[in-house]
Design an enzyme around this catalytic site. Structure first.
Site, short mmCIF file in Angstrom:
data_model
loop_
_atom_site.label_atom_id
_atom_site.label_comp_id
_atom_site.label_asym_id
_atom_site.label_seq_id
_atom_site.Cartn_x
_atom_site.Cartn_y
_atom_site.Cartn_z
N LYS A 86 1.18 -1.26 -0.04
CA LYS A 86 -0.60 -0.75 0.09
C LYS A 86 0.69 1.26 0.05
O LYS A 86 0.69 2.01 -0.62
CB LYS A 86 -0.79 0.00 1.50
CG LYS A 86 -1.36 1.05 1.70
CD LYS A 86 -2.44 1.44 3.05
CE LYS A 86 -1.96 1.87 3.86
NZ LYS A 86 -1.89 2.94 4.54
N ASN A 87 1.91 0.64 0.81
CA ASN A 87 2.66 2.23 0.52
C ASN A 87 3.64 2.62 0.13
O ASN A 87 4.13 4.00 -0.27
CB ASN A 87 3.72 2.19 2.33
CG ASN A 87 2.44 2.54 2.95
OD1 ASN A 87 1.18 2.58 3.73
ND2 ASN A 87 3.25 2.95 4.99
N ARG A 130 -4.84 10.40 5.00
CA ARG A 130 -3.38 10.59 5.20
C ARG A 130 -3.07 10.95 3.59
O ARG A 130 -1.94 11.78 3.34
CB ARG A 130 -2.87 10.36 5.85
CG ARG A 130 -0.85 10.67 5.99
CD ARG A 130 -1.24 12.26 7.19
NE ARG A 130 0.29 12.28 6.43
CZ ARG A 130 0.54 14.09 7.19
NH1 ARG A 130 -0.24 14.31 7.71
NH2 ARG A 130 1.48 14.06 7.13
N CYS A 156 -5.72 7.92 10.31
CA CYS A 156 -5.62 7.30 11.47
C CYS A 156 -5.52 8.04 12.45
O CYS A 156 -4.62 9.66 12.73
CB CYS A 156 -4.71 6.07 11.72
SG CYS A 156 -4.64 4.74 10.78
N ARG A 202 -0.28 14.68 12.64
CA ARG A 202 0.20 14.60 11.50
C ARG A 202 -0.17 15.62 10.86
O ARG A 202 -0.79 15.76 9.66
CB ARG A 202 -1.26 13.47 10.64
CG ARG A 202 -0.77 12.26 11.49
CD ARG A 202 -1.30 10.78 10.35
NE ARG A 202 -0.07 9.79 9.92
CZ ARG A 202 -0.66 9.22 9.27
NH1 ARG A 202 -1.69 8.35 8.88
NH2 ARG A 202 0.52 8.51 8.30
N PRO A 203 0.82 17.04 10.93
CA PRO A 203 0.44 17.90 9.95
C PRO A 203 1.49 18.03 8.44
O PRO A 203 1.87 16.68 8.27
CB PRO A 203 1.72 19.38 11.33
CG PRO A 203 2.78 17.98 11.66
CD PRO A 203 1.19 16.47 12.21
N ASP A 234 3.51 20.53 7.19
CA ASP A 234 4.10 21.75 7.89
C ASP A 234 5.77 21.49 6.23
O ASP A 234 5.67 22.36 6.14
CB ASP A 234 4.44 22.29 8.81
CG ASP A 234 5.16 21.55 9.91
OD1 ASP A 234 5.11 19.94 9.55
OD2 ASP A 234 5.77 21.47 10.42
N ASP A 257 5.06 1.10 11.23
CA ASP A 257 3.58 0.56 11.28
C ASP A 257 3.67 -0.86 11.38
O ASP A 257 2.70 -1.16 11.58
CB ASP A 257 3.80 0.26 9.75
CG ASP A 257 3.47 2.09 9.26
OD1 ASP A 257 3.28 3.18 9.87
OD2 ASP A 257 3.36 2.23 8.07
N ILE A 281 8.07 7.90 16.31
CA ILE A 281 7.31 9.20 14.77
C ILE A 281 5.95 9.41 15.62
O ILE A 281 5.79 10.55 15.61
CB ILE A 281 7.21 7.30 13.92
CG1 ILE A 281 8.33 6.82 13.71
CG2 ILE A 281 6.76 8.35 12.63
CD1 ILE A 281 9.46 7.67 13.26
N ARG A 323 -7.87 -0.62 5.13
CA ARG A 323 -7.23 0.74 5.04
C ARG A 323 -6.07 -0.02 4.63
O ARG A 323 -5.40 -0.04 3.56
CB ARG A 323 -7.00 1.40 5.91
CG ARG A 323 -8.43 2.11 5.94
CD ARG A 323 -8.29 3.03 7.25
NE ARG A 323 -6.67 3.87 6.39
CZ ARG A 323 -6.72 5.49 6.87
NH1 ARG A 323 -6.73 5.21 8.29
NH2 ARG A 323 -5.52 5.52 6.15
C1 UD1 Z 1 3.93 7.41 5.96
C2 UD1 Z 1 3.02 6.21 6.11
C3 UD1 Z 1 3.01 5.25 7.28
C4 UD1 Z 1 4.01 5.40 8.02
C5 UD1 Z 1 4.87 6.51 8.89
C6 UD1 Z 1 6.12 6.38 8.52
C7 UD1 Z 1 2.32 6.18 3.90
C8 UD1 Z 1 1.49 5.89 2.53
N1 UD1 Z 1 2.21 6.78 5.33
O1 UD1 Z 1 3.34 8.27 6.66
O2 UD1 Z 1 2.23 4.46 6.81
O3 UD1 Z 1 3.70 5.28 9.22
O4 UD1 Z 1 5.05 7.15 6.95
O5 UD1 Z 1 6.92 5.63 8.46
O6 UD1 Z 1 3.45 5.95 2.90
N2 UD1 Z 1 5.58 15.06 10.13
C9 UD1 Z 1 5.35 16.55 10.17
N3 UD1 Z 1 5.27 17.37 9.48
C10 UD1 Z 1 4.68 17.20 8.24
C11 UD1 Z 1 5.04 15.63 7.65
C12 UD1 Z 1 5.33 14.46 8.67
O7 UD1 Z 1 5.58 17.24 11.66
O8 UD1 Z 1 4.75 17.79 6.87
C13 UD1 Z 1 5.59 14.37 10.63
C14 UD1 Z 1 4.60 12.85 11.10
O9 UD1 Z 1 3.38 13.72 12.17
C15 UD1 Z 1 5.10 12.22 12.24
C16 UD1 Z 1 6.52 12.41 11.62
O10 UD1 Z 1 6.79 13.46 10.90
O11 UD1 Z 1 5.41 12.71 12.85
C17 UD1 Z 1 6.19 11.04 10.37
O12 UD1 Z 1 5.28 11.22 9.48
P1 UD1 Z 1 5.81 10.60 7.66
O13 UD1 Z 1 7.18 10.16 7.57
O14 UD1 Z 1 5.56 12.23 6.95
O15 UD1 Z 1 4.68 9.94 7.65
P2 UD1 Z 1 3.70 9.97 6.66
O16 UD1 Z 1 4.49 9.94 5.45
O17 UD1 Z 1 2.30 10.45 6.64
#
Ligand code: UD1
Length: 434
Positions: free
Chosen positions: A22-23, A92, A116, A121-122, A124, A305, A327, A397
């Site tokens: 999926k990812n 997301r 989820c 999950r911002p 920014d 995950d 994370i 999902r």
């Molecule tokens: C992806 C995976 C998810 C996995 C995660 C971490 C997909 C579809 N999903 O999610 O299954 O759990 O990687 O391995 O590939 N963050 C910020 N600001 C941002 C973006 C992220 O603060 O703009 C923080 C998030 O809140 C979190 C951390 O960074 O604490 C990691 O997030 P991120 O690596 O971006 O995860 P996803 O890409 O959402």
């Protein structure tokens, strides 16, 4: 809401083929938007998140077709850059569309993405990178609006190696003017997969899998054909199902080098792991040893995950485990239902201290998030008596028919489809027997 009924005590034993990841697939679908003509993706799992992404793309004017694990997607008719709607809020991963749609169309407008309930999950990091590439970004109530004449290459240093932000920047940069360099990029295997797919579309990207990725922008890309990599998280969950039941499993088509932190943790717990050319064989002792301290981290660290599922399995291991979540701040909702099943767990800051008990017992519990739901399934496989898990659509999902996969491996598990009739009375459909 559908429920799972699981009678614990059975032993998982058999061979299974890992599904497409999926990812990996969700960013590939977003990247398909960048290419002129059709892309064809094989080995696609039928997951609700995948259908949601296809729904968003269809609503924007892309043509999509999904059958027998193959997705055909053609963005040529895409007119709409307004991606507002329920589906965007549901998932997301809809944020992946920001970069490619903006790069292609010069504007994109979408609701804040959902996902989820595992933390804030911002977005920014995504937005500030796009800003650095020349996008004008406005946040209005629940909506993000991005505009630009043409994106330009930039040197972007991520404050944290965010998976989604790395992927979004790669997609935006592929059609930008000039060179983009991403520093402190995420190194997950799914990012390398995205690079290789996009290069097949005509992009020029190198460095994925390391923390520096370089993208040379192109004027245009075209559709490509791709076989989606196997899901290391699904594979890990199935190995944990064998682990918690003292069983044995052979997971075909999964690459052990992408799962090193997880596999060495399972070996430390007493599992025998045999890496073969065509997959991974894992055999568990009657009772696992506790894992000790396990911190989650960005790849190649222990994947967040698989944190909830490991935690559930450690509830019956011999000894004390400290599972540290680094994370997502709110990824411990599963503690409460696990305690209802007899687990001895306390929360100490960002760590769950799991004191292994000799056994769990069945209970009526509710899934709160995707991986937490899978964790409850694992606990139920080991528990004495019957467990009912509510809200299992959350598990859909990320796992395609988990009940079917585990039943074939020896689990006593059925899905009960619940709904309402015309008078609003609750109805229950007979379970599928596998
Ligand atoms: C992806 C995976 C998810 C996995 C995660 C971490 C997909 C579809 N999903 O999610 O299954 O759990 O990687 O391995 O590939 N963050 C910020 N600001 C941002 C973006 C992220 O603060 O703009 C923080 C998030 O809140 C979190 C951390 O960074 O604490 C990691 O997030 P991120 O690596 O971006 O995860 P996803 O890409 O959402």
């Amino acid at each position: 809401m559908d429920t799972y009924q699981i009678s614990g005590g059975g032993r998982i034993d058999g061979t299974v083929c890992a599904a497409g990841a999926k990812n990996a697939l969700l960013p590939l679908l977003a990247a398909s938007v960048l290419g002129k003509g059709e892309s064809v993706l094989h080995n696609c799992p039928a997951l609700s998140d995948v259908y949601a992404m296809l729904g968003i793309l269809e609503a924007a004017g892309c043509r999509t077709e999904f059958s027998d694990g193959n997705i055909r997607i053609c963005p040529d008719g895409m007119k709409e850059t307004f991606l507002h709607g329920d589906l965007v809020k549901q998932m997301r991963s809809s944020v992946f569309l920001l970069g490619p749609v903006l790069a292609l169309k010069g504007s994109v407008c979408m609701g804040f993405p959902g996902g989820c309930a595992i933390g804030r999950r911002p977005v920014d990091i995504h937005l500030s990178a796009l800003r650095k590439m020349g996008a004008d970004i406005e946040k209005r109530e629940e909506t993000i609006i991005c505009r630009c004449e043409r994106l330009r290459g930039a040197v972007i240093r991520l404050p944290f190696p965010s998976v989604g932000a790395t992927e979004n920047i790669m997609m935006a940069a592929a059609l930008a003017d000039g060179i983009t360099v991403i520093r402190n990029a995420a190194r997950e295997p799914e990012i390398e997969e995205l690079q290789n797919f996009m290069n097949k579309m005509g992009a020029e990207i190198c460095g994925a899998g390391t923390s520096v990725i370089i993208i040379a922008g192109k004027k245009r890309l075209s559709g490509a054909e791709w076989n989606v990599m196997s899901d290391r998280i699904e594979a890990g969950t199935l190995i944990l199902a064998a682990a918690v039941t003292g069983g044995r499993i052979f997971v075909k088509n999964v690459r052990a080098e992408y799962m090193e932190a997880f596999l060495s943790c399972m070996e430390a717990c007493g599992m025998r792991i045999d890496v073969r050319q065509d997959g991974i064989e894992a055999a568990a002792p009657h009772r696992l040893k506790a894992a000790g301290k396990v911190p989650t981290g960005p790849y190649p660290g222990f994947p967040t995950d698989l944190q909830s599922q490991l935690l559930a399995v450690m509830t019956t291991a011999d000894g004390v485990s400290m599972i540290e979540e680094n994370i997502f701040e709110d990824r411990f909702k599963v503690l409460k239902p696990l305690r209802l099943m007899g687990a001895d767990i306390s929360l100490q800051g960002r760590s769950a201290c799991v004191n292994g008990v000799p056994g769990l017992h069945g209970a009526r519990v509710c899934a709160e998030d995707l991986r937490g739901g899978a964790a409850l399934v694992l606990a139920a496989l080991a528990a004495e008596g019957r467990t009912v898990i509510e809200n299992v659509t959350l598990i859909d999902r990320g796992y395609e028919k988990l009940e079917k996969t585990l039943s074939k491996l020896g689990a006593e598990m059925i899905r009960i489809k619940e709904g309402r009739d015309e008078q609003g009375k609750r109805t229950r459909q007979l379970p599928d027997i596998y």
